[in-house]
Enzyme design. Structure first.
Site, PDB file in Angstrom:
ATOM      1  N   CYS A  74      -5.709  16.096   6.559  1.00 14.23           N
ATOM      2  CA  CYS A  74      -5.521  15.156   7.673  1.00 14.23           C
ATOM      3  C   CYS A  74      -4.049  14.822   7.884  1.00 14.23           C
ATOM      4  CB  CYS A  74      -6.320  13.877   7.447  1.00 14.23           C
ATOM      5  SG  CYS A  74      -8.106  14.111   7.450  1.00 14.23           S
ATOM      6  N   ASP A 127       0.362   1.663   4.615  1.00 13.34           N
ATOM      7  CA  ASP A 127      -0.887   2.345   4.279  1.00 13.34           C
ATOM      8  C   ASP A 127      -0.908   2.531   2.772  1.00 13.34           C
ATOM      9  OD1 ASP A 127      -2.902   4.153   3.717  1.00 13.34           O
ATOM     10  OD2 ASP A 127      -2.263   5.673   5.164  1.00 13.34           O
TER      11      ASP A 127
END
Length: 394
Positions: free
Chosen positions: A352, A188
């Site tokens: 998040c 990521d």
């Protein structure tokens, strides 16, 4: 060395605010806005679906966007798929991989929900998910990776740089462990690609996912880079088909196989313009500028009583994402004061990353200041001065 004054002239929104919420989304320069408007005004058409002059221009520039983005990450030899964000890119890998009961995924406690939930869902299909923990500074023990990654591991999914703690993971070393065990590595890169020079060949990853809106591009733009095109496409439909009959169909080759339907054409043309902008100022210059600002910010915050800073202190082990808290105050309250009192835009809450927050015992999250190429020494000093004034009132 960056000419920050000139750069700031390309971002009129900065005339009366200090924007330090770049880990959530970056600002876009006038050049990007102009390129998207140019598409809408002068050659708006669908891509790959006609021969008239407008679609020819649109198709050429959309195709060229793939080339620019691939070159930006050193990924010319792989497949560059345009998506709407990092989240979609990761889900395409999770859903497009062939899974068998007993297969294994290894990830970390540092992950954004977008690189955590798609793998957790696979547990319903009999896939085992192993989560590696960190120490108080967010550092990982490579021995934990060596123990967790085995012959049953199909994918290791890790963030390159934490969107909470800012720490940069040793991707090359993790890639070596993966490939020794026949596992693929997904990275990521949402927080790394916009801020540091990236070459997928050096990283050794099999998949790299990142978002355009965090690197000066439009929202609704993202990238899935694949070393090999072995995934099954997430969606079927127009634009990704070779041939179709009433009995069967064949898929297109290359990136087209994974881009069903009409894409965000103007957004991707805008992202290519953002790539041009970043290339012009050079990623190494951006990294050095942000390192300087981050060192200044960390030093200032560490010197304030009642302020706790999280993440590594070594500037060479992190990016310009700095999370902190003020004793006795909710992160939202601090962020609101920074906005109302000094026009400094920061992020507050769990970012998040609820598993990481629970791991660190941060029930309410943190305040997060995240820096980019248009931030200045003066803005960093303003944040530090504001925090000093705030804590004096406690």
């Amino acid at each position: 060395m960056l000419n920050v004054k000139r750069i700031r002239g390309d971002f009129p929104i900065l005339s009366d605010i200090s924007y330090m919420d770049n880990a959530a989304t970056s600002l876009s320069p006038e050049q990007v806005l102009s390129s998207t408007n140019d598409f809408e005004r002068h050659y708006r058409a669908n891509v790959g679906r006609g021969v008239h002059r407008l679609t020819s221009v649109a198709s050429q520039r959309y195709w060229h966007s793939h080339q620019k983005i691939a070159r930006f990450i050193g990924g010319e030899s792989g497949i560059t798929v345009l998506t709407k964000n990092t989240t979609e890119a990761i889900n395409m890998v999770a859903c497009g991989t062939k899974w068998n009961k007993g297969d294994k995924v290894v990830t970390t406690i540092l992950e954004h929900h977008s690189n955590f939930l798609p793998w957790m869902r696979l547990r319903k299909r009999g896939v085992n998910v192993s989560t590696i923990r960190t120490d108080a500074y967010g550092s990982l023990d490579m021995g934990d990776f060596e123990a967790a990654v085995d012959e049953k591991t199909k994918i290791v999914a890790i963030t390159h740089a934490s969107n909470v703690l800012g720490n940069v993971l040793p991707v090359k070393e993790i890639a070596a462990i993966c490939h020794e065990n026949g596992a693929k590595l997904l990275v990521d890169g949402a927080q790394s690609v916009p801020h540091i020079p990236i070459d997928v060949k050096e990283l050794g990853c099999d998949y790299l996912c990142f978002s355009g809106h965090k690197m000066l591009g439009p929202t609704g733009t993202g990238i899935l880079w694949m070393k090999e095109g072995q995934l099954q496409p997430l969606m079927l439909g127009g634009g990704m088909i070779g041939k179709v009959s009433v009995d069967d169909y064949t898929l297109a080759e290359g990136y087209e196989k994974y881009e069903a339907g009409t894409p965000n054409i103007s957004g991707m043309i805008g992202l290519a313009t953002a790539i041009d902008y970043l290339d012009a100022v050079r990623m190494q210059n951006i990294k050095e500028h942000e390192d300087k600002l981050t060192k200044r910010l960390l030093s200032g915050l560490h010197g304030i009583e009642n302020v706790t800073v999280y993440g590594p202190e070594n500037i060479h082990e992190r990016i310009g994402v700095v999370s902190f808290n003020v004793e006795g105050m909710h992160p939202h309250e601090v962020a609101h004061i920074l906005d109302e009192g000094a026009a400094i835009m920061t992020r507050s809450g769990e970012h998040c990353c609820q598993p990481l927050m629970n791991h660190m015992g941060l029930e309410k999250g943190t305040v997060r200041a995240s820096l980019y190429l248009y931030n200045t020494d003066e803005e960093v000093d303003l944040l530090i001065d504001t925090m000093e004034e705030l804590t004096r009132r406690l």
